[in-house]
Motif scaffolding. Sequence first.
Motif, PDB file in Angstrom:
ATOM      1  N   ILE A 136      -1.954 -12.425  -2.960  1.00  0.00           N
ATOM      2  CA  ILE A 136      -3.148 -11.270  -3.236  1.00  0.00           C
ATOM      3  C   ILE A 136      -4.025 -11.901  -4.145  1.00  0.00           C
ATOM      4  O   ILE A 136      -3.828 -12.329  -5.110  1.00  0.00           O
ATOM      5  CB  ILE A 136      -2.137 -10.032  -3.909  1.00  0.00           C
ATOM      6  N   HIS A 137      -5.211 -11.531  -3.567  1.00  0.00           N
ATOM      7  CA  HIS A 137      -6.427 -11.641  -4.452  1.00  0.00           C
ATOM      8  C   HIS A 137      -6.369 -11.024  -5.632  1.00  0.00           C
ATOM      9  O   HIS A 137      -6.344  -9.797  -5.610  1.00  0.00           O
ATOM     10  CB  HIS A 137      -7.590 -11.505  -3.811  1.00  0.00           C
ATOM     11  N   ALA A 138      -6.242 -11.467  -6.895  1.00  0.00           N
ATOM     12  CA  ALA A 138      -6.056 -10.930  -8.220  1.00  0.00           C
ATOM     13  C   ALA A 138      -6.481 -11.843  -9.237  1.00  0.00           C
ATOM     14  O   ALA A 138      -6.367 -12.897  -9.146  1.00  0.00           O
ATOM     15  CB  ALA A 138      -4.684 -10.374  -8.321  1.00  0.00           C
ATOM     16  N   GLY A 139      -7.135 -10.910 -10.394  1.00  0.00           N
ATOM     17  CA  GLY A 139      -7.503 -12.040 -11.553  1.00  0.00           C
ATOM     18  C   GLY A 139      -8.492 -12.838 -11.184  1.00  0.00           C
ATOM     19  O   GLY A 139      -8.619 -13.905 -11.761  1.00  0.00           O
ATOM     20  N   GLU A 140      -9.538 -12.332 -10.547  1.00  0.00           N
ATOM     21  CA  GLU A 140     -10.849 -12.904 -10.012  1.00  0.00           C
ATOM     22  C   GLU A 140     -11.866 -12.215 -10.491  1.00  0.00           C
ATOM     23  O   GLU A 140     -12.379 -12.383 -11.754  1.00  0.00           O
ATOM     24  CB  GLU A 140     -10.862 -13.252  -8.735  1.00  0.00           C
ATOM     25  N   ALA A 141     -12.269 -11.260  -9.773  1.00  0.00           N
ATOM     26  CA  ALA A 141     -13.266 -10.202 -10.280  1.00  0.00           C
ATOM     27  C   ALA A 141     -12.772  -9.299 -11.251  1.00  0.00           C
ATOM     28  O   ALA A 141     -13.306  -8.800 -12.014  1.00  0.00           O
ATOM     29  CB  ALA A 141     -13.871  -9.542  -8.989  1.00  0.00           C
ATOM     30  N   ALA A 142     -11.454  -8.785 -11.052  1.00  0.00           N
ATOM     31  CA  ALA A 142     -10.722  -7.995 -11.983  1.00  0.00           C
ATOM     32  C   ALA A 142      -9.770  -8.887 -12.866  1.00  0.00           C
ATOM     33  O   ALA A 142      -9.551 -10.094 -12.672  1.00  0.00           O
ATOM     34  CB  ALA A 142     -10.204  -7.012 -11.271  1.00  0.00           C
ATOM     35  N   GLY A 143      -9.264  -8.145 -13.920  1.00  0.00           N
ATOM     36  CA  GLY A 143      -8.570  -8.932 -14.797  1.00  0.00           C
ATOM     37  C   GLY A 143      -7.092  -8.677 -14.831  1.00  0.00           C
ATOM     38  O   GLY A 143      -6.591  -8.617 -13.671  1.00  0.00           O
ATOM     39  N   LEU A 144      -6.518  -8.442 -16.051  1.00  0.00           N
ATOM     40  CA  LEU A 144      -5.206  -8.658 -16.095  1.00  0.00           C
ATOM     41  C   LEU A 144      -4.313  -7.329 -15.200  1.00  0.00           C
ATOM     42  O   LEU A 144      -3.263  -7.570 -14.780  1.00  0.00           O
ATOM     43  CB  LEU A 144      -4.589  -8.186 -17.540  1.00  0.00           C
ATOM     44  N   GLU A 145      -5.034  -6.193 -15.127  1.00  0.00           N
ATOM     45  CA  GLU A 145      -4.431  -4.978 -14.611  1.00  0.00           C
ATOM     46  C   GLU A 145      -4.225  -5.558 -13.077  1.00  0.00           C
ATOM     47  O   GLU A 145      -3.302  -4.890 -12.452  1.00  0.00           O
ATOM     48  CB  GLU A 145      -5.287  -3.780 -14.825  1.00  0.00           C
ATOM     49  N   SER A 146      -5.323  -6.013 -12.685  1.00  0.00           N
ATOM     50  CA  SER A 146      -5.163  -6.491 -11.303  1.00  0.00           C
ATOM     51  C   SER A 146      -4.117  -7.503 -10.977  1.00  0.00           C
ATOM     52  O   SER A 146      -3.242  -7.124  -9.952  1.00  0.00           O
ATOM     53  CB  SER A 146      -6.703  -7.097 -10.848  1.00  0.00           C
ATOM     54  N   ILE A 147      -3.695  -8.322 -11.903  1.00  0.00           N
ATOM     55  CA  ILE A 147      -2.625  -9.234 -11.810  1.00  0.00           C
ATOM     56  C   ILE A 147      -1.343  -8.419 -11.802  1.00  0.00           C
ATOM     57  O   ILE A 147      -0.352  -8.561 -11.035  1.00  0.00           O
ATOM     58  CB  ILE A 147      -2.649 -10.350 -12.638  1.00  0.00           C
ATOM     59  N   GLN A 148      -1.246  -7.610 -12.913  1.00  0.00           N
ATOM     60  CA  GLN A 148      -0.274  -6.838 -12.982  1.00  0.00           C
ATOM     61  C   GLN A 148       0.233  -5.878 -11.742  1.00  0.00           C
ATOM     62  O   GLN A 148       1.397  -6.087 -11.256  1.00  0.00           O
ATOM     63  CB  GLN A 148      -0.177  -5.959 -14.152  1.00  0.00           C
ATOM     64  N   ASP A 149      -0.932  -5.378 -11.104  1.00  0.00           N
ATOM     65  CA  ASP A 149      -0.571  -4.275 -10.137  1.00  0.00           C
ATOM     66  C   ASP A 149      -0.247  -5.267  -8.915  1.00  0.00           C
ATOM     67  O   ASP A 149       0.553  -4.860  -7.940  1.00  0.00           O
ATOM     68  CB  ASP A 149      -1.741  -3.756  -9.614  1.00  0.00           C
ATOM     69  N   ALA A 150      -0.658  -6.640  -8.687  1.00  0.00           N
ATOM     70  CA  ALA A 150      -0.441  -7.215  -7.521  1.00  0.00           C
ATOM     71  C   ALA A 150       1.149  -7.844  -7.456  1.00  0.00           C
ATOM     72  O   ALA A 150       1.760  -7.761  -6.545  1.00  0.00           O
ATOM     73  CB  ALA A 150      -1.309  -8.770  -7.504  1.00  0.00           C
ATOM     74  N   LEU A 151       1.843  -7.901  -8.676  1.00  0.00           N
ATOM     75  CA  LEU A 151       3.220  -8.486  -8.818  1.00  0.00           C
ATOM     76  C   LEU A 151       4.068  -7.234  -8.738  1.00  0.00           C
ATOM     77  O   LEU A 151       5.043  -7.513  -8.212  1.00  0.00           O
ATOM     78  CB  LEU A 151       3.164  -9.148 -10.451  1.00  0.00           C
ATOM     79  N   VAL A 152       3.634  -5.984  -9.313  1.00  0.00           N
ATOM     80  CA  VAL A 152       4.452  -5.060  -9.231  1.00  0.00           C
ATOM     81  C   VAL A 152       4.251  -4.238  -7.871  1.00  0.00           C
ATOM     82  O   VAL A 152       5.456  -4.334  -7.090  1.00  0.00           O
ATOM     83  CB  VAL A 152       4.331  -4.052 -10.431  1.00  0.00           C
ATOM     84  N   ALA A 153       3.243  -3.849  -7.605  1.00  0.00           N
ATOM     85  CA  ALA A 153       3.074  -3.007  -6.445  1.00  0.00           C
ATOM     86  C   ALA A 153       2.867  -3.819  -5.133  1.00  0.00           C
ATOM     87  O   ALA A 153       3.461  -3.390  -3.979  1.00  0.00           O
ATOM     88  CB  ALA A 153       1.863  -2.043  -6.534  1.00  0.00           C
ATOM     89  N   GLY A 154       2.197  -4.982  -5.409  1.00  0.00           N
ATOM     90  CA  GLY A 154       2.281  -5.687  -4.281  1.00  0.00           C
ATOM     91  C   GLY A 154       3.076  -6.914  -3.988  1.00  0.00           C
ATOM     92  O   GLY A 154       3.336  -7.532  -3.166  1.00  0.00           O
ATOM     93  N   ARG A 155       4.278  -7.047  -4.900  1.00  0.00           N
ATOM     94  CA  ARG A 155       5.511  -8.040  -4.540  1.00  0.00           C
ATOM     95  C   ARG A 155       4.716  -9.376  -4.355  1.00  0.00           C
ATOM     96  O   ARG A 155       5.542 -10.030  -3.548  1.00  0.00           O
ATOM     97  CB  ARG A 155       6.233  -7.621  -3.699  1.00  0.00           C
ATOM     98  N   ALA A 156       3.655  -9.743  -4.803  1.00  0.00           N
ATOM     99  CA  ALA A 156       3.024 -10.938  -4.502  1.00  0.00           C
ATOM    100  C   ALA A 156       3.896 -12.073  -4.903  1.00  0.00           C
ATOM    101  O   ALA A 156       4.300 -12.254  -5.972  1.00  0.00           O
ATOM    102  CB  ALA A 156       1.659 -10.991  -5.304  1.00  0.00           C
ATOM    103  N   LEU A 157       3.986 -13.143  -4.173  1.00  0.00           N
ATOM    104  CA  LEU A 157       4.862 -14.369  -4.346  1.00  0.00           C
ATOM    105  C   LEU A 157       3.759 -15.486  -5.003  1.00  0.00           C
ATOM    106  O   LEU A 157       4.262 -16.435  -5.568  1.00  0.00           O
ATOM    107  CB  LEU A 157       5.353 -14.867  -3.214  1.00  0.00           C
ATOM    108  N   ARG A 158       2.180 -15.446  -4.581  1.00  0.00           N
ATOM    109  CA  ARG A 158       1.396 -16.119  -5.302  1.00  0.00           C
ATOM    110  C   ARG A 158       0.316 -15.148  -5.728  1.00  0.00           C
ATOM    111  O   ARG A 158       0.096 -14.136  -5.135  1.00  0.00           O
ATOM    112  CB  ARG A 158       0.764 -17.227  -4.061  1.00  0.00           C
ATOM    113  N   LEU A 159      -0.620 -15.786  -6.484  1.00  0.00           N
ATOM    114  CA  LEU A 159      -1.863 -15.001  -6.840  1.00  0.00           C
ATOM    115  C   LEU A 159      -3.002 -15.651  -6.335  1.00  0.00           C
ATOM    116  O   LEU A 159      -3.274 -16.913  -6.774  1.00  0.00           O
ATOM    117  CB  LEU A 159      -1.893 -14.833  -8.370  1.00  0.00           C
ATOM    118  N   GLY A 160      -4.043 -15.016  -5.423  1.00  0.00           N
ATOM    119  CA  GLY A 160      -5.055 -15.444  -4.908  1.00  0.00           C
ATOM    120  C   GLY A 160      -6.031 -15.833  -6.170  1.00  0.00           C
ATOM    121  O   GLY A 160      -6.663 -14.695  -6.616  1.00  0.00           O
ATOM    122  N   HIS A 161      -6.466 -16.932  -6.810  1.00  0.00           N
ATOM    123  CA  HIS A 161      -7.186 -17.347  -7.747  1.00  0.00           C
ATOM    124  C   HIS A 161      -6.340 -17.102  -9.071  1.00  0.00           C
ATOM    125  O   HIS A 161      -5.760 -18.005  -9.629  1.00  0.00           O
ATOM    126  CB  HIS A 161      -8.655 -16.260  -7.787  1.00  0.00           C
TER     127      HIS A 161
END
Length: 392
Positions: A212-237
Amino acid sequence: MTQTQHEAASGVAIDIRTLPKISLHDHLDGGLRPATILDLAAGIGHDLPAGDAEALGAWFRESADSGSLERYLETFDHTIAVMQTREGLIRVAREFVEDLALDGVVYGEVRWAPEQHTAQGLSLDEAVEAVQEGLDAGAAAAIAAGRIIQVGQLITAMRHADRGQEIAELAVRHRDRGAVGFDIAGAENGFLPSRFAEAFTFLASEQFPVTIHAGEAAGLESIQDALVAGRALRLGHGVRIAEDIEIEESADEEQTDGQEVGIANLGRLAAWVRDRGIPLELCPSSNLQTGAIEAFGSTIDAHPFDLLYQLGFKVTVNTDNRLMSGVTLTGEFELLVDTFDYDLGDLLELTLNAVDAAFLPLEDREALAAHIASSFDAAAAGASGGAPGAGS
C-alpha cells in the motif's frame, strides 16, 4: 570511469548497471519512452506539451521536480491518455520490461491501475490481459537477447475512487495469469486505506499479498492504517516512518567517521515496522521531488534512507516513475553510493532485502537470492582483479 562505474567506500570500482537488481515499486504509466508517447499520441490526436522526444522528456522531468505530489501526479494525464487501447498497452508494457532488463533488473513488479485504462472501451480484464501480453513479449525479447528477467503485475486501485472491491476481485482473478499483488495509489491525504476495508478483508481471505502507498504524501496515520486496515505486507514508500524516530545527540559528543554519534529512540509504530521486518519501498529521487522528505531537508543527503538502513529497517531501492524522475534503478543505486558511501556489500544487502520482500514463493526467492549473491561475488572478484567490464 564510465557513467555506471562507481567507486564504493571500499575503493573498488563497480559497474552497478551490470549487477542484478530487483524492482518492487515502478509504475507502468510512469515509465514510458518519450518517443513512444509521441507515436501513440499522434495516432489518437492527443496534444502534448512538446513535439520531439528530447523536449518531451525534459518537460516531464521539469514538471515532476516541483516539490508537490499533486503536481507530480498531473504529468500522468498524458501517459494515461496514450494507454487506452490494447495495442498501446501491449507496446508500453513490452518496452517497459525491455528497459528494465537493459538496466540489469532480473525481477520486477509493475504496478498500474486498470480502472484508468478503459476510456476507449476495454474491459478491466481485457486491459490486464493486454498488459500481460506486453510483459510476456518484453521478457521473451530480453531472454532472447541473453538477459534474465521475470515480471509480475501489481493490480492497483485508485484510493479516491470507489472500486476497491471490484479491483481486488480483478486482481485475484488474474493471480495465476501474471498478477502477483494488490496496491492502492493516488492522492494519499484524506483517503486512508480503511475506506477499502472490505476489499482488504477479501484479499486476506484469498491469501493475496498487498502493498500500500503510505507514508509519502501523508504521515504516520497513513502507515498505521495501511498496516491495520490494509494488512499491508509492504509499504509503498513508507519514508515518513522516520518521523516516528527521535535522534538524541550523545552527551559525550563522540564521533564516528566524522559524524556525531546519537541515540535513536523509535516510536511504537516505527519499532513495529522495523522489528517485524516490514519492507519499505523507498524511492530516493522521487521522495525528494514530491516533498515526501521535507521534514528532514531539501537535498538528497537529508533523505532518511541511511538512517533507516543503519537502524535495521528492511529498506529497498526503487525508482517510482522513471520517466517523470528521469532515473533508472542503476542511477538510484549510484546516487546512494555517492551520497552515503555505500560499498558492494551494502548494495547486496539492499538487493537481498528486495528479494525477501518480493511477492514470490519461498523457493523462488531462495533461488533468486542465490543467483544474486553469486553475481555479486563474481563482480567483487572481477573488480578486485581488474577484469574487463568490472571497473577496470
